[in-house]
Design an enzyme around this catalytic site. Structure first.
Site, PDB file in Angstrom:
ATOM      1  N   LEU A   1      14.262 -37.151 -10.065  1.00 58.03           N
ATOM      2  CA  LEU A   1      15.456 -37.666 -10.730  1.00 58.03           C
ATOM      3  C   LEU A   1      16.221 -38.621  -9.834  1.00 58.03           C
ATOM      4  CD1 LEU A   1      17.543 -37.623 -13.054  1.00 58.03           C
ATOM      5  CD2 LEU A   1      18.528 -35.583 -11.980  1.00 58.03           C
ATOM      6  N   ARG A   2      16.565 -38.170  -8.650  1.00 52.22           N
ATOM      7  CA  ARG A   2      17.444 -38.968  -7.783  1.00 52.22           C
ATOM      8  C   ARG A   2      17.390 -38.422  -6.374  1.00 52.22           C
ATOM      9  NH1 ARG A   2      20.834 -41.796  -5.354  1.00 52.22           N
ATOM     10  NH2 ARG A   2      22.482 -43.031  -6.213  1.00 52.22           N
TER      11      ARG A   2
ATOM     12  N   LEU B   1      15.883 -34.582  -2.664  1.00 51.69           N
ATOM     13  CA  LEU B   1      15.196 -35.134  -3.822  1.00 51.69           C
ATOM     14  C   LEU B   1      15.307 -34.121  -4.952  1.00 51.69           C
ATOM     15  CD1 LEU B   1      13.420 -37.183  -5.303  1.00 51.69           C
ATOM     16  CD2 LEU B   1      11.425 -36.170  -4.133  1.00 51.69           C
ATOM     17  N   TYR B   2      16.022 -34.506  -6.009  1.00 50.86           N
ATOM     18  CA  TYR B   2      16.239 -33.637  -7.166  1.00 50.86           C
ATOM     19  C   TYR B   2      15.212 -33.948  -8.246  1.00 50.86           C
ATOM     20  CZ  TYR B   2      20.679 -32.136  -5.230  1.00 50.86           C
ATOM     21  OH  TYR B   2      21.640 -31.586  -4.420  1.00 50.86           O
ATOM     22  N   PHE B   3      14.880 -32.918  -9.016  1.00 49.95           N
ATOM     23  CA  PHE B   3      13.883 -33.039 -10.078  1.00 49.95           C
ATOM     24  C   PHE B   3      14.446 -32.572 -11.408  1.00 49.95           C
ATOM     25  CE2 PHE B   3      11.480 -32.712  -6.208  1.00 49.95           C
ATOM     26  CZ  PHE B   3      10.398 -33.542  -6.409  1.00 49.95           C
TER      27      PHE B   3
END
Length: 188
Positions: free
Chosen positions: A106-107, A36-38
């Protein structure tokens, strides 16, 4: 430590497995990973070429900062990775904490990672085959190196990739490729 890696789109996974077995590489346990990207509250990571993510490796969790990529043949960047409490609840709590601090999810990148270790000429290579949801199958060859070992690590990765018949390294991250793919499909 610096992460030095090259990534390639993989056409024939089984052929690579045979090559790695022939070289004497040791296969590890398959891992289902969820990254999980931020986004940062005040910095544009797309402009600074940085990343922060939390990763689930099965039940194990890690938080990772990746610094900007350096201008080299291989992808070289500072990486700081720390383990935190295991389990889904801890993953969700850290995500919530980051959001409360102003970071925005983000994604998610999901993949099945098939790891190999290969010792050769005093180098301990981490070779991973990644089946990335929505992208395809890739292989990454990685070494960790100090600044003084950077050129030697880069050369060793290039040599190993060539011996495996891997050409045309990809510098983009899986996150970047997925975002680019979504952007292209939105514009069609």
């Amino acid at each position: 430590m610096l992460e030095v890696e090259q990534k390639f789109l993989l056409a024939d996974k089984d052929a690579l497995f045979d090559q790695l077995e022939h070289l004497g590489a040791t296969r590890g346990t398959n891992l289902e990973q969820e990254d999980l990207y931020f986004t940062h509250p005040v910095r544009n990571f797309a402009e600074t070429d940085e990343a922060i993510r939390i990763r689930r490796n099965g039940f194990d969790n890690r938080i990772t900062y990746k610094g900007p990529k350096r201008a080299t043949v291989s992808k070289v960047r500072k990486e700081i990775e720390l383990a935190f409490e295991s389990g889904q609840l801890a993953f969700e709590q850290l995500s919530e904490m980051l959001e409360l601090l102003g970071f925005c999810p983000l994604r998610v990148v999901r993949k099945l990672r098939i790891p190999f270790n290969y010792l050769h000429h005093q180098h301990s290579f981490e070779i991973t085959v990644d089946e990335v949801e929505g992208l395809g199958i890739f292989v990454e060859i990685e070494l960790l190196a100090e600044e003084s070992e950077l050129q030697e690590a880069d050369a060793a990765i290039i040599q190993l990739a060539a011996s495996l018949g891997l050409t045309h390294p990809i510098r983009a991250s899986y996150l970047g490729m997925l975002i680019e793919q979504e952007t292209q499909s939105d514009s069609v």
